[in-house]
Enzyme design. Structure first.
Site, short mmCIF file in Angstrom:
data_model
loop_
_atom_site.label_atom_id
_atom_site.label_comp_id
_atom_site.label_asym_id
_atom_site.label_seq_id
_atom_site.Cartn_x
_atom_site.Cartn_y
_atom_site.Cartn_z
CB ALA A 78 41.52 25.68 61.69
CB VAL B 56 37.95 33.70 58.36
CG1 VAL B 56 36.67 33.48 57.46
CG2 VAL B 56 38.45 35.40 58.43
CG ASP C 89 45.11 25.20 59.55
OD1 ASP C 89 44.26 26.33 59.36
OD2 ASP C 89 46.09 25.38 59.63
CG ASN D 183 47.03 34.75 51.22
OD1 ASN D 183 47.90 34.21 51.95
ND2 ASN D 183 46.32 35.65 51.56
CG ASN E 262 41.26 39.48 51.12
OD1 ASN E 262 40.50 39.56 50.37
ND2 ASN E 262 41.02 39.74 52.39
CG HIS F 207 36.93 42.11 49.04
ND1 HIS F 207 36.25 42.79 49.63
CD2 HIS F 207 37.79 41.31 49.93
CE1 HIS F 207 36.28 42.66 51.10
NE2 HIS F 207 37.15 41.75 51.00
#
Length: 317
Positions: free
Chosen positions: A14, A17, A37, A99, A124, A179
């Site tokens: 949350a 993005v 979240d 991440n 990412n 990416h």
């Protein structure tokens, strides 16, 4: 499995993005939204704020904020945005360990509570995190994809339109590959008002735009200093979600699992794909030149190095 009736889309994360994406989905009345979240009160507060805008935007979609992953049960689609953003001087790759661990938690809960959902992955380093979530959930490869190419292509098209002083509506272009700094903008497949880009812009200016596109996220991180982009990434994820939910058959660049297409296998890499009610319905194979194909394979090699790092770190357990 096609989506029918009013869809349910769960957005995990949350932050900027995720909450902006939830707003885009809700304001378009695309689906009911669950915003998840781990921070107590944050998804609930943002969901309440969004809900209070409903009389203005005039729709009756449901928007729920929660800290409980069980609330994603029955989701037609889950969009994963949770993760630590970059700081100035960091690359997307620097986020792989922290991440990656967050992705494991997201994936385990998706597998438990929403095993049949389509998955759009945004966090990412995107291509490697998509691999992590795919490995844990076991989601069919046509139903899981990463959002990067739509974002990178949007940046590329904006820079071209800005430079030429024309509407973004009249610029079509595509960016392939991972990416990151090895992404592959394709000037030969870029059109401005029906004219090929190389015929309306000098080569040195094209190259400058290609390089700016590759560094587009870092440029924003450098300006913000305390966060990363979120308006454009959320727009990219929304476009992909809409293409699937509305069965639009859009050809969009997404991080898709390749099984020999473009000479690449076993990796999630950005390529054009037809998106419709069955997710990735077809990998769209462009007639790349030897130089373009070499650049794409170089980008895929970079993705493979990140996937190897995921395995070296033992992120998957």
């Amino acid at each position: 499995m096609a989506i029918t009736g009013r869809p349910k889309v769960s957005v995990i994360g949350a932050g900027h993005v995720g909450s902006t994406l939830a707003m885009r989905i809700a304001e378009a009345a695309l689906a009911d939204v669950v915003l998840v979240d781990i921070v107590d009160g944050m998804p609930q507060g943002k969901a309440l704020d969004l809900s209070e805008s409903r009389p203005v935007v005039l729709n009756d979609v449901s928007i729920v904020g929660t800290n409980d992953y069980a609330d994603i049960a029955g989701s037609d689609m889950v969009i994963t945005t949770a993760g630590v953003p970059r700081k100035p001087g960091m690359s997307r790759d620097d986020l792989i360990e922290i991440n990656g661990k967050i992705a494991v938690t997201m994936a385990e809960n998706i597998k438990e509570f929403a095993p049949d959902a389509f998955i759009i992955q945004v966090a990412n380093p995107l291509d490697a995190i998509t691999y992590v979530i795919s490995e844990i959930t076991g989601t069919p490869k046509n139903k899981i994809m990463g959002m990067a190419g739509v974002l990178d292509s949007s940046r590329y098209r904006y820079f071209i339109a800005e430079a030429l002083g024309v509407s973004v509506k009249d610029v079509q272009g595509i960016v392939l590959g991972g990416h990151g700094d090895t992404m592959v903008p394709l000037p030969r497949f870029t059109w401005v008002g029906g004219a090929p880009l190389p015929e309306v812009m000098p080569a040195d200016q094209i190259e400058a735009i290609v390089e700016r596109t590759r560094k587009g996220g870092a440029e924003i991180v450098g300006l913000l200093k305390t966060g990363s982009a979120y308006y454009a990434p959320s727009a990219g994820a929304f476009e992909m979600a809409k293409a699937i939910i509305k069965d639009e058959k859009r050809i969009l660049p997404v991080a898709a699992y390749l099984n020999g297409e473009y000479g690449i296998s076993g990796l999630f890499v950005g390529v054009p794909a037809v998106l419709g009610k069955d997710g990735i319905e077809k990998i769209w194979q462009l007639p790349l030149s030897d130089e373009e194909l070499a650049a794409l394979k170089n980008s895929a090699d970079h993705v493979k190095a990140l996937v190897d790092k995921v395995n070296e770190l033992g992120i998957l357990g």
